[in-house]
Design an enzyme around this catalytic site. Structure first.
Site, PDB file in Angstrom:
ATOM      1  N   HIS A 180       1.272  12.963   0.798  1.00 61.14           N
ATOM      2  CA  HIS A 180       1.198  13.339   2.210  1.00 61.14           C
ATOM      3  C   HIS A 180       2.457  14.153   2.514  1.00 61.14           C
ATOM      4  O   HIS A 180       3.244  14.468   1.595  1.00 61.14           O
ATOM      5  CB  HIS A 180       1.077  12.100   3.092  1.00 61.14           C
ATOM      6  CG  HIS A 180       2.119  11.043   2.821  1.00 61.14           C
ATOM      7  ND1 HIS A 180       3.464  11.258   3.008  1.00 61.14           N
ATOM      8  CD2 HIS A 180       2.003   9.774   2.336  1.00 61.14           C
ATOM      9  CE1 HIS A 180       4.130  10.166   2.686  1.00 61.14           C
ATOM     10  NE2 HIS A 180       3.260   9.255   2.256  1.00 61.14           N
ATOM     11  N   SER A 190       1.014   6.450   2.424  1.00 56.43           N
ATOM     12  CA  SER A 190      -0.263   6.454   1.711  1.00 56.43           C
ATOM     13  C   SER A 190      -1.166   5.350   2.254  1.00 56.43           C
ATOM     14  O   SER A 190      -2.385   5.469   2.243  1.00 56.43           O
ATOM     15  CB  SER A 190      -0.035   6.234   0.218  1.00 56.43           C
ATOM     16  OG  SER A 190       0.938   7.139  -0.246  1.00 56.43           O
ATOM     17  N   ARG A 191      -0.550   4.270   2.728  1.00 61.16           N
ATOM     18  CA  ARG A 191      -1.341   3.121   3.197  1.00 61.16           C
ATOM     19  C   ARG A 191      -1.996   3.368   4.552  1.00 61.16           C
ATOM     20  O   ARG A 191      -2.880   2.612   4.949  1.00 61.16           O
ATOM     21  CB  ARG A 191      -0.466   1.872   3.254  1.00 61.16           C
ATOM     22  CG  ARG A 191      -0.037   1.398   1.875  1.00 61.16           C
ATOM     23  CD  ARG A 191       0.782   0.126   1.933  1.00 61.16           C
ATOM     24  NE  ARG A 191       0.977  -0.450   0.616  1.00 61.16           N
ATOM     25  CZ  ARG A 191       2.040  -0.249  -0.149  1.00 61.16           C
ATOM     26  NH1 ARG A 191       3.012   0.538   0.273  1.00 61.16           N
ATOM     27  NH2 ARG A 191       2.133  -0.812  -1.344  1.00 61.16           N
ATOM     28  N   HIS A 238       5.867  13.110   0.968  1.00 62.66           N
ATOM     29  CA  HIS A 238       6.082  13.504  -0.436  1.00 62.66           C
ATOM     30  C   HIS A 238       6.430  14.993  -0.529  1.00 62.66           C
ATOM     31  O   HIS A 238       7.325  15.394  -1.280  1.00 62.66           O
ATOM     32  CB  HIS A 238       4.826  13.231  -1.270  1.00 62.66           C
ATOM     33  CG  HIS A 238       4.426  11.786  -1.348  1.00 62.66           C
ATOM     34  ND1 HIS A 238       3.321  11.292  -0.726  1.00 62.66           N
ATOM     35  CD2 HIS A 238       5.014  10.735  -1.986  1.00 62.66           C
ATOM     36  CE1 HIS A 238       3.215   9.987  -0.981  1.00 62.66           C
ATOM     37  NE2 HIS A 238       4.225   9.624  -1.740  1.00 62.66           N
ATOM     38  N   MET A 253       4.198   7.416  -6.151  1.00 58.78           N
ATOM     39  CA  MET A 253       3.004   6.711  -6.599  1.00 58.78           C
ATOM     40  C   MET A 253       1.743   7.498  -6.218  1.00 58.78           C
ATOM     41  O   MET A 253       0.645   6.943  -6.196  1.00 58.78           O
ATOM     42  CB  MET A 253       2.966   5.298  -6.016  1.00 58.78           C
ATOM     43  CG  MET A 253       4.186   4.484  -6.442  1.00 58.78           C
ATOM     44  SD  MET A 253       3.903   2.709  -6.416  1.00 58.78           S
ATOM     45  CE  MET A 253       3.524   2.464  -4.710  1.00 58.78           C
ATOM     46  N   GLN A 294       5.909  -3.338  -9.405  1.00 56.30           N
ATOM     47  CA  GLN A 294       6.513  -3.476  -8.082  1.00 56.30           C
ATOM     48  C   GLN A 294       5.544  -4.037  -7.049  1.00 56.30           C
ATOM     49  O   GLN A 294       5.869  -4.141  -5.872  1.00 56.30           O
ATOM     50  CB  GLN A 294       7.118  -2.150  -7.606  1.00 56.30           C
ATOM     51  CG  GLN A 294       6.118  -1.071  -7.249  1.00 56.30           C
ATOM     52  CD  GLN A 294       6.826   0.246  -6.993  1.00 56.30           C
ATOM     53  OE1 GLN A 294       7.385   0.857  -7.902  1.00 56.30           O
ATOM     54  NE2 GLN A 294       6.828   0.699  -5.748  1.00 56.30           N
ATOM     55  N   GLN A 353      13.860   8.261   3.322  1.00 56.14           N
ATOM     56  CA  GLN A 353      14.572   7.296   4.171  1.00 56.14           C
ATOM     57  C   GLN A 353      13.648   6.166   4.621  1.00 56.14           C
ATOM     58  O   GLN A 353      14.099   5.060   4.909  1.00 56.14           O
ATOM     59  CB  GLN A 353      15.138   8.007   5.403  1.00 56.14           C
ATOM     60  CG  GLN A 353      15.904   7.059   6.328  1.00 56.14           C
ATOM     61  CD  GLN A 353      16.155   7.634   7.699  1.00 56.14           C
ATOM     62  OE1 GLN A 353      16.540   8.791   7.809  1.00 56.14           O
ATOM     63  NE2 GLN A 353      15.922   6.849   8.740  1.00 56.14           N
ATOM     64  N   VAL A 366       9.244  11.587   7.451  1.00 55.96           N
ATOM     65  CA  VAL A 366       8.307  12.509   8.097  1.00 55.96           C
ATOM     66  C   VAL A 366       7.289  11.669   8.863  1.00 55.96           C
ATOM     67  O   VAL A 366       6.762  10.685   8.338  1.00 55.96           O
ATOM     68  CB  VAL A 366       7.597  13.399   7.051  1.00 55.96           C
ATOM     69  CG1 VAL A 366       6.581  14.319   7.723  1.00 55.96           C
ATOM     70  CG2 VAL A 366       8.625  14.211   6.270  1.00 55.96           C
TER      71      VAL A 366
HETATM   72  P1  AMP Z   1       5.493   6.306  -2.629  1.00 58.11           P
HETATM   73  O1  AMP Z   1       4.593   7.279  -3.306  1.00 58.11           O
HETATM   74  O2  AMP Z   1       4.916   5.711  -1.374  1.00 58.11           O
HETATM   75  O3  AMP Z   1       6.124   5.308  -3.550  1.00 58.11           O
HETATM   76  O4  AMP Z   1       6.705   7.160  -2.087  1.00 58.11           O
HETATM   77  C1  AMP Z   1       7.385   8.065  -2.917  1.00 58.11           C
HETATM   78  C2  AMP Z   1       8.589   8.564  -2.196  1.00 58.11           C
HETATM   79  O5  AMP Z   1       8.183   9.179  -0.972  1.00 58.11           O
HETATM   80  C3  AMP Z   1       9.566   7.456  -1.826  1.00 58.11           C
HETATM   81  O6  AMP Z   1      10.885   7.922  -2.046  1.00 58.11           O
HETATM   82  C4  AMP Z   1       9.305   7.244  -0.367  1.00 58.11           C
HETATM   83  O7  AMP Z   1      10.433   6.777   0.344  1.00 58.11           O
HETATM   84  C5  AMP Z   1       8.959   8.655   0.075  1.00 58.11           C
HETATM   85  N1  AMP Z   1       8.205   8.638   1.331  1.00 58.11           N
HETATM   86  C6  AMP Z   1       7.128   7.877   1.621  1.00 58.11           C
HETATM   87  N2  AMP Z   1       6.737   8.097   2.903  1.00 58.11           N
HETATM   88  C7  AMP Z   1       7.598   8.999   3.419  1.00 58.11           C
HETATM   89  C8  AMP Z   1       7.734   9.640   4.694  1.00 58.11           C
HETATM   90  N3  AMP Z   1       6.902   9.388   5.682  1.00 58.11           N
HETATM   91  N4  AMP Z   1       8.739  10.531   4.847  1.00 58.11           N
HETATM   92  C9  AMP Z   1       9.606  10.796   3.836  1.00 58.11           C
HETATM   93  N5  AMP Z   1       9.531  10.234   2.618  1.00 58.11           N
HETATM   94  C10 AMP Z   1       8.542   9.359   2.412  1.00 58.11           C
END
Ligand code: AMP
Length: 248
Positions: free
Chosen positions: A20, A170-171, A23, A16, A47, A132, A160
């Site tokens: 960071h 992101s939040r 990603h 989304m 979602q 994860q 990470v």
């Molecule tokens: P999002 O953009 O937040 O929907 O996340 C996109 C993907 O990045 C999803 O598969 C998340 O699980 C993964 N993700 C988000 N934060 C982390 C993190 N700190 N470490 C590893 N993967 C992450």
């Protein structure tokens, strides 16, 4: 003419945006395993619930596009909401899931599964990469690809974290300095719970005043994870640690 070997693998990293290090780690994992890497960037309204933060979700496409390029991504796919949900859209993927995020955010996984199946059908990846940190999302998507015979492998990539242990999200940009300090109780409590005889009770006891939405053990295949969600101020954070087995 470009020649493509039979072993050519296409990797997809659904996101989304507001990239960071988490990603980037997914992009690198895809880069290491696949000949072609596609990253999708779509802030999926389906979602988000009514109480959720769709409007204030951070967006910065220009910065994201530079980060993706630096990580060696071949294609950044940024569909519009109209392309994903055109007028008359009426098919939803409802994977049965209970506990954790499924109960805390009704309809969330319906939105996730639907958009992911659409992205899989558009991009046609061999492998899709997920973090994860959203372990229950991985469980839901594995159930979906199994139940619906979707020929996409779901890879899990470790969470990470910042140097102090807070999982990148992101939040996190919404947290004030003081909230960020309080948020550290979440990874620390999970870490304390992981080795305890009663991981849920030990985590709850170590939350240092942070009020959890839930603390639960989650089974994903052979793995057991200790998962928790909590609001810090108006920001909702989730995190988990492996107690047993491997997600990969
Ligand atoms: P999002 O953009 O937040 O929907 O996340 C996109 C993907 O990045 C999803 O598969 C998340 O699980 C993964 N993700 C988000 N934060 C982390 C993190 N700190 N470490 C590893 N993967 C992450």
């Amino acid at each position: 003419m470009q020649q493509v070997a039979l072993s050519h693998k296409v990797g997809l990293v659904p996101t989304m945006g507001a990239f960071h290090g988490g990603h980037v780690s997914l992009m690198r994992a895809a880069r290491a395993e696949c000949e072609s890497v596609v990253v999708s960037l779509f802030v999926n309204p389906a979602q988000f619930g009514e109480r959720d933060d769709l409007e204030r979700y951070p967006r910065n496409e220009e910065r994201d596009s530079r980060i993706a390029e630096d990580a060696g991504v071949d294609v950044l796919f940024v569909p519009s909401a109209d392309e994903i949900y055109p007028e008359g859209f009426g098919t939803w993927i409802d994977v049965s899931a209970a506990g954790g995020e499924a109960d805390a955010r009704p309809g969330h996984f319906r939105g996730v599964a639907t958009v992911c199946l659409k992205l899989f059908n558009i991009v046609r990846p061999d492998i899709a990469f997920f973090g994860q940190k959203d372990a229950q999302q991985i469980a839901v998507l594995r159930q979906m690809v199994h139940d619906l015979n979707v020929g996409v492998a779901i890879r899990a990539v470790p969470t990470v974290r910042d140097a102090d242990g807070l999982a990148l999200s992101s939040r996190n940009t919404h947290l004030s300095d003081e909230e960020r300090r309080r948020a550290l109780a979440l990874p620390r409590a999970l870490d304390a719970g992981r080795e305890a005889d009663d991981p849920v009770a030990a985590t709850r006891a170590a939350l240092n005043g942070l009020e959890p939405e839930y603390v639960e053990l989650l089974r994903v295949g052979d793995a057991t994870l200790l998962t928790a969600a909590a609001r810090v101020g108006s920001t909702r954070l989730i995190d988990n640690v492996l107690v047993k087995g491997e997600l990969a």
